[in-house]
Write a protein that holds these residues in place. Structure first.
Motif, PDB file in Angstrom:
ATOM      1  N   SER A  52       0.812  -1.216   0.000  1.00  7.94           N
ATOM      2  CA  SER A  52       0.000   0.000   0.000  1.00  7.94           C
ATOM      3  C   SER A  52       0.842   1.261   0.000  1.00  7.94           C
ATOM      4  CB  SER A  52      -0.917   0.011   1.224  1.00  7.94           C
ATOM      5  OG  SER A  52      -0.164  -0.047   2.407  1.00  7.94           O
ATOM      6  N   CYS A  53       2.132   1.113   0.260  1.00  9.72           N
ATOM      7  CA  CYS A  53       3.017   2.280   0.304  1.00  9.72           C
ATOM      8  C   CYS A  53       3.553   2.570  -1.092  1.00  9.72           C
ATOM      9  CB  CYS A  53       4.172   2.041   1.270  1.00  9.72           C
ATOM     10  SG  CYS A  53       5.320   3.436   1.354  1.00  9.72           S
ATOM     11  N   ALA A  54       3.193   3.686  -1.654  1.00 10.72           N
ATOM     12  CA  ALA A  54       3.599   4.004  -3.023  1.00 10.72           C
ATOM     13  C   ALA A  54       4.801   4.933  -3.073  1.00 10.72           C
ATOM     14  CB  ALA A  54       2.427   4.647  -3.770  1.00 10.72           C
ATOM     15  N   ASP A  55       5.277   5.380  -1.942  1.00 10.11           N
ATOM     16  CA  ASP A  55       6.392   6.310  -1.912  1.00 10.11           C
ATOM     17  C   ASP A  55       7.699   5.605  -2.225  1.00 10.11           C
ATOM     18  OD1 ASP A  55       4.646   8.286  -1.124  1.00 10.11           O
ATOM     19  OD2 ASP A  55       4.919   7.845   1.015  1.00 10.11           O
ATOM     20  N   ALA A  56       8.639   6.361  -2.792  1.00 10.38           N
ATOM     21  CA  ALA A  56       9.959   5.810  -3.070  1.00 10.38           C
ATOM     22  C   ALA A  56      10.657   5.486  -1.753  1.00 10.38           C
ATOM     23  CB  ALA A  56      10.778   6.820  -3.870  1.00 10.38           C
ATOM     24  N   GLN A  57      11.428   4.417  -1.768  1.00 13.54           N
ATOM     25  CA  GLN A  57      12.127   3.994  -0.561  1.00 13.54           C
ATOM     26  C   GLN A  57      13.546   4.547  -0.560  1.00 13.54           C
ATOM     27  OE1 GLN A  57      10.406   2.146   1.845  1.00 13.54           O
ATOM     28  NE2 GLN A  57       8.742   2.718   0.491  1.00 13.54           N
TER      29      GLN A  57
ATOM     30  N   VAL B 298      29.434   2.291  -9.507  1.00 12.44           N
ATOM     31  CA  VAL B 298      28.217   1.573  -9.861  1.00 12.44           C
ATOM     32  C   VAL B 298      27.610   2.346 -11.028  1.00 12.44           C
ATOM     33  CG1 VAL B 298      25.985   0.708  -9.095  1.00 12.44           C
ATOM     34  CG2 VAL B 298      27.892   0.840  -7.477  1.00 12.44           C
ATOM     35  N   ASP B 299      27.677   1.752 -12.232  1.00 13.45           N
ATOM     36  CA  ASP B 299      27.339   2.489 -13.453  1.00 13.45           C
ATOM     37  C   ASP B 299      25.842   2.649 -13.660  1.00 13.45           C
ATOM     38  OD1 ASP B 299      30.160   2.571 -14.793  1.00 13.45           O
ATOM     39  OD2 ASP B 299      29.888   0.505 -14.162  1.00 13.45           O
ATOM     40  N   MET B 300      25.076   1.699 -13.174  1.00 11.17           N
ATOM     41  CA  MET B 300      23.627   1.760 -13.371  1.00 11.17           C
ATOM     42  C   MET B 300      22.923   1.467 -12.053  1.00 11.17           C
ATOM     43  SD  MET B 300      20.689  -0.280 -13.614  1.00 11.17           S
ATOM     44  CE  MET B 300      21.183  -1.928 -14.104  1.00 11.17           C
ATOM     45  N   ILE B 301      22.041   2.379 -11.646  1.00 16.25           N
ATOM     46  CA  ILE B 301      21.208   2.189 -10.461  1.00 16.25           C
ATOM     47  C   ILE B 301      19.782   2.569 -10.836  1.00 16.25           C
ATOM     48  CG2 ILE B 301      20.792   2.800  -8.047  1.00 16.25           C
ATOM     49  CD1 ILE B 301      23.702   3.690  -7.840  1.00 16.25           C
ATOM     50  N   LYS B 302      18.896   1.583 -10.846  1.00 22.19           N
ATOM     51  CA  LYS B 302      17.490   1.826 -11.133  1.00 22.19           C
ATOM     52  C   LYS B 302      16.662   1.427  -9.918  1.00 22.19           C
ATOM     53  CE  LYS B 302      17.733   1.117 -16.156  1.00 22.19           C
ATOM     54  NZ  LYS B 302      17.233   0.304 -17.300  1.00 22.19           N
ATOM     55  N   THR B 303      15.778   2.304  -9.496  1.00 19.85           N
ATOM     56  CA  THR B 303      14.919   2.000  -8.353  1.00 19.85           C
ATOM     57  C   THR B 303      13.456   2.157  -8.747  1.00 19.85           C
ATOM     58  OG1 THR B 303      14.914   4.289  -7.510  1.00 19.85           O
ATOM     59  CG2 THR B 303      16.676   2.831  -6.734  1.00 19.85           C
ATOM     60  N   ASN B 304      12.628   1.356  -8.117  1.00 24.27           N
ATOM     61  CA  ASN B 304      11.177   1.447  -8.307  1.00 24.27           C
ATOM     62  C   ASN B 304      10.524   1.088  -6.986  1.00 24.27           C
ATOM     63  OD1 ASN B 304       8.568   1.572  -9.285  1.00 24.27           O
ATOM     64  ND2 ASN B 304       8.653  -0.468 -10.222  1.00 24.27           N
ATOM     65  N   LYS B 305      10.088   2.100  -6.251  1.00 23.61           N
ATOM     66  CA  LYS B 305       9.540   1.900  -4.910  1.00 23.61           C
ATOM     67  C   LYS B 305      10.565   1.175  -4.035  1.00 23.61           C
ATOM     68  CE  LYS B 305       4.765   2.060  -6.507  1.00 23.61           C
ATOM     69  NZ  LYS B 305       3.453   1.368  -6.600  1.00 23.61           N
ATOM     70  N   ASP B 306      10.324  -0.099  -3.689  1.00 26.35           N
ATOM     71  CA  ASP B 306      11.251  -0.779  -2.784  1.00 26.35           C
ATOM     72  C   ASP B 306      12.214  -1.716  -3.516  1.00 26.35           C
ATOM     73  OD1 ASP B 306       9.519  -2.771  -3.516  1.00 26.35           O
ATOM     74  OD2 ASP B 306       9.132  -3.496  -1.484  1.00 26.35           O
ATOM     75  N   SER B 307      12.274  -1.632  -4.855  1.00 27.94           N
ATOM     76  CA  SER B 307      13.146  -2.514  -5.638  1.00 27.94           C
ATOM     77  C   SER B 307      14.312  -1.733  -6.218  1.00 27.94           C
ATOM     78  CB  SER B 307      12.358  -3.174  -6.774  1.00 27.94           C
ATOM     79  OG  SER B 307      11.312  -3.956  -6.266  1.00 27.94           O
ATOM     80  N   ILE B 308      15.435  -2.425  -6.433  1.00 30.26           N
ATOM     81  CA  ILE B 308      16.630  -1.778  -6.970  1.00 30.26           C
ATOM     82  C   ILE B 308      17.391  -2.740  -7.875  1.00 30.26           C
ATOM     83  CG2 ILE B 308      18.091  -2.444  -5.006  1.00 30.26           C
ATOM     84  CD1 ILE B 308      19.466   0.336  -5.317  1.00 30.26           C
ATOM     85  N   SER B 309      17.966  -2.216  -8.957  1.00 26.19           N
ATOM     86  CA  SER B 309      18.853  -2.965  -9.834  1.00 26.19           C
ATOM     87  C   SER B 309      20.136  -2.166  -9.974  1.00 26.19           C
ATOM     88  CB  SER B 309      18.221  -3.170 -11.217  1.00 26.19           C
ATOM     89  OG  SER B 309      17.043  -3.940 -11.126  1.00 26.19           O
ATOM     90  N   MET B 310      21.291  -2.867  -9.940  1.00 23.78           N
ATOM     91  CA  MET B 310      22.581  -2.180 -10.026  1.00 23.78           C
ATOM     92  C   MET B 310      23.520  -2.960 -10.935  1.00 23.78           C
ATOM     93  SD  MET B 310      23.205  -0.970  -6.059  1.00 23.78           S
ATOM     94  CE  MET B 310      22.855  -2.567  -5.299  1.00 23.78           C
ATOM     95  N   GLU B 311      24.389  -2.234 -11.623  1.00 19.72           N
ATOM     96  CA  GLU B 311      25.400  -2.861 -12.476  1.00 19.72           C
ATOM     97  C   GLU B 311      26.748  -2.192 -12.252  1.00 19.72           C
ATOM     98  OE1 GLU B 311      26.436  -3.794 -17.201  1.00 19.72           O
ATOM     99  OE2 GLU B 311      24.689  -2.538 -16.665  1.00 19.72           O
ATOM    100  N   VAL B 312      27.793  -3.017 -12.072  1.00 19.68           N
ATOM    101  CA  VAL B 312      29.175  -2.546 -11.975  1.00 19.68           C
ATOM    102  C   VAL B 312      29.885  -3.062 -13.225  1.00 19.68           C
ATOM    103  CG1 VAL B 312      31.260  -2.488 -10.572  1.00 19.68           C
ATOM    104  CG2 VAL B 312      29.027  -2.727  -9.457  1.00 19.68           C
ATOM    105  N   LYS B 313      29.964  -2.218 -14.265  1.00 15.07           N
ATOM    106  CA  LYS B 313      30.443  -2.666 -15.570  1.00 15.07           C
ATOM    107  C   LYS B 313      31.896  -3.107 -15.539  1.00 15.07           C
ATOM    108  CE  LYS B 313      27.221   0.034 -18.407  1.00 15.07           C
ATOM    109  NZ  LYS B 313      27.078   1.094 -19.437  1.00 15.07           N
ATOM    110  N   ALA B 314      32.721  -2.474 -14.710  1.00 14.43           N
ATOM    111  CA  ALA B 314      34.151  -2.777 -14.691  1.00 14.43           C
ATOM    112  C   ALA B 314      34.435  -4.234 -14.374  1.00 14.43           C
ATOM    113  CB  ALA B 314      34.868  -1.868 -13.690  1.00 14.43           C
ATOM    114  N   ILE B 315      33.562  -4.862 -13.613  1.00 12.55           N
ATOM    115  CA  ILE B 315      33.783  -6.270 -13.250  1.00 12.55           C
ATOM    116  C   ILE B 315      32.605  -7.153 -13.666  1.00 12.55           C
ATOM    117  CG2 ILE B 315      35.368  -5.784 -11.337  1.00 12.55           C
ATOM    118  CD1 ILE B 315      33.010  -6.083  -9.418  1.00 12.55           C
ATOM    119  N   GLY B 316      31.686  -6.602 -14.441  1.00 14.85           N
ATOM    120  CA  GLY B 316      30.571  -7.390 -14.957  1.00 14.85           C
ATOM    121  C   GLY B 316      29.646  -7.924 -13.890  1.00 14.85           C
ATOM    122  N   LEU B 317      29.382  -7.135 -12.856  1.00 12.51           N
ATOM    123  CA  LEU B 317      28.571  -7.587 -11.727  1.00 12.51           C
ATOM    124  C   LEU B 317      27.200  -6.920 -11.760  1.00 12.51           C
ATOM    125  CD1 LEU B 317      29.656  -8.213  -8.110  1.00 12.51           C
ATOM    126  CD2 LEU B 317      27.734  -6.684  -8.486  1.00 12.51           C
ATOM    127  N   PHE B 318      26.165  -7.726 -11.520  1.00 14.28           N
ATOM    128  CA  PHE B 318      24.791  -7.235 -11.449  1.00 14.28           C
ATOM    129  C   PHE B 318      24.195  -7.616 -10.096  1.00 14.28           C
ATOM    130  CE2 PHE B 318      25.784  -7.976 -15.846  1.00 14.28           C
ATOM    131  CZ  PHE B 318      25.219  -6.915 -16.533  1.00 14.28           C
TER     132      PHE B 318
END
Length: 457
Positions: free
Chosen positions: A15-20, A67-87
């Motif tokens: 029910s919480c729609a605010d960004a975390q 950390v080259d890519m950080i995407k957030t959506n409410k309580d979810s997050i995705s991250m990528e560190v391209k230098a070492i190919g880590l997700f």
């Protein structure tokens, strides 16, 4: 899906729609080729209100990678560190300082929990850990659970010098854990086994099915199946020449304590049991209490806590119905949409929904520990931590004291400052498990040993 640390904390709060908030230093551990590595994500927002961060693996290098890519959506997050190919992809648990997810680097993929920790300590200092050489005998063993089609592998330790000894089986809590019950670099069962073996006991601990060297069905397995594995462990131990007949016990932690009750209720070879943070309340009631306690230490308001309690109650009532999985899934989705103010569930929300339909979870909701406790007629040692937010002490102690048991030999110990892992704690929050250098409280081990000595004279 792996159940890590908890009695499967399912705390859905759509029910919480605010960004975390994801700001801070997030620390976690991953096992690579048998070695535990500390991984750290440092996240913050820049002047343009965009997320930026660095990644480090301090045990491997002093370098910090962007950390080259950080995407957030409410309580979810995705991250990528391209230098070492880590997700990494994860989401905030009910405890806002705990993130559950998975990391991937090349062909390597692993579940990983991150905890928000501003402590300068790495979190890897473990003052109690034990290493060879040992002044007792250690053997790797294997045994079969023919009934459950599982092959279990573990470690048996016993004193030197020959003779027969009282013996115990150690049973892990929820989730697939190795024989040391290892979590966040702590190895509490290895420490407990070392302590008890030095005090004259033979100790068997084993990898849960599906982890380490043990094999067996996991995805469809329930607490009843895991109890069958523990039952096989008792039978195996009873046939060993160094084990004293009539002096065999089971020591279980969390769900493992429930399993100890189940085994003692049916296996006459069990002569005593020790329950470490063992649930006494029925599964659905325990999980609601657990969610409330976790939300409270996370700072939720009382109205939010009560709303969450009511929402979880409705979800569990659906799962307790005797309906086919497809119908249950549809009913759950309808209820969750209602709880989400009529909004359609996102893909992330659906991912969180799927564990609730697993056989383990649906079975756990129905299990009433009191049913098994009432059948136990051997001595019981039950210990609880006052800072435990997963099996809260007061409610479970009260429930245990009210039961009419067959046995009158019951010892209940309450340790006000200990958490679910039996570490001295300030709040009981999950991040303290990681930061704490204590792996298993010495006073509890001494009290347990004295009780075991008394019962195995």
């Amino acid at each position: 899906m792996k159940k890590i640390l908890y009695l499967f904390l399912i705390c859905l709060h759509f029910s919480c729609a605010d960004a975390q908030s994801f700001d801070g230093s997030w620390k976690g551990e991953v096992s690579v080729s048998g070695q535990k590595l500390l991984l750290v994500f440092n996240l913050q927002k820049d002047s343009a209100n965009n997320w930026v961060g660095t990644f480090e693996s301090p045990m491997q290098t002093s370098l910090k990678f962007p950390v080259d890519m950080i995407k957030t959506n409410k309580d979810s997050i995705s991250m990528e560190v391209k230098a070492i190919g880590l997700f990494y992809r994860g989401y905030l648990d009910r405890d806002k300082d705990v993130m559950k997810g998975a990391m991937k680097q090349g062909s390597f993929e692993s579940a990983m929990i991150l905890v928000r920790s501003e402590s300068e300590h790495s979190g890897l200092s473990r003052k109690q850990d034990v290493s060879p050489p040992y002044d007792y005998i250690e053997q790797e063993i294997s045994f079969q659970n023919v009934k459950g089609s599982a092959s279990l592998v573990g470690t048996l330790t016993y004193p030197k010098g020959g003779g027969s000894f009282p013996a115990v089986v150690l049973v892990n809590g929820s989730g697939q854990q190795n024989r040391d019950s290892e979590v966040f670099g702590h190895r509490p069962f290895k420490i407990l086994a070392d302590h008890l073996t030095k005090k004259g006991f033979a100790v068997l601990r084993y990898d849960d099915r599906g982890i380490g060297k043990s094999k067996g069905e996991v995805n469809l397995a329930t607490t009843i199946d895991f109890a069958s594995d523990a039952n096989a462990a008792v039978d195996f131990l009873s046939k060993q020449q160094m084990v004293k007949t009539g002096k065999i016990g089971v020591i279980g932690h969390s769900e493992g304590a429930l399993i100890a009750e189940m085994v003692a209720a049916e296996n006459s070879k069990v002569n005593y049991i020790a329950l470490l943070s063992g649930p006494v309340l029925k599964g659905d009631s325990l999980l609601i209490l657990q969610s409330y306690a976790l939300g409270k230490v996370a700072g939720l308001s009382e109205p939010a806590l009560e709303l969450n309690k009511a929402n979880n109650r409705k979800l569990y009532d659906i799962l307790l119905r005797d309906e086919p999985p497809k119908i249950l899934s549809e009913l759950l989705e309808e209820e969750l949409i209602r709880q989400n103010n009529g909004n359609v569930l996102t893909s992330d929300m659906r991912i969180k929904l799927s564990p609730m339909l697993m056989p383990w979870f649906k079975t756990f909701l129905r299990i009433d520990p009191s049913y098994y406790l009432k059948q136990v007629n051997v001595p019981i040692f039950a210990s609880f931590g006052g800072k435990d937010i997963q099996v809260p002490a007061n409610e479970n102690i009260y429930a245990l004291q009210r039961l009419r048991l067959k046995t009158t030999d019951v010892t209940i110990k309450d340790y006000p400052n200990l958490n679910h892992l039996f570490q001295n704690a300030q709040t009981g929050k999950i991040e303290e498990y990681f930061e704490n250098s204590e792996s298993f409280n010495e006073q509890l081990m001494d009290d347990l040993t004295k009780w075991l000595k008394l019962k195995t004279k």
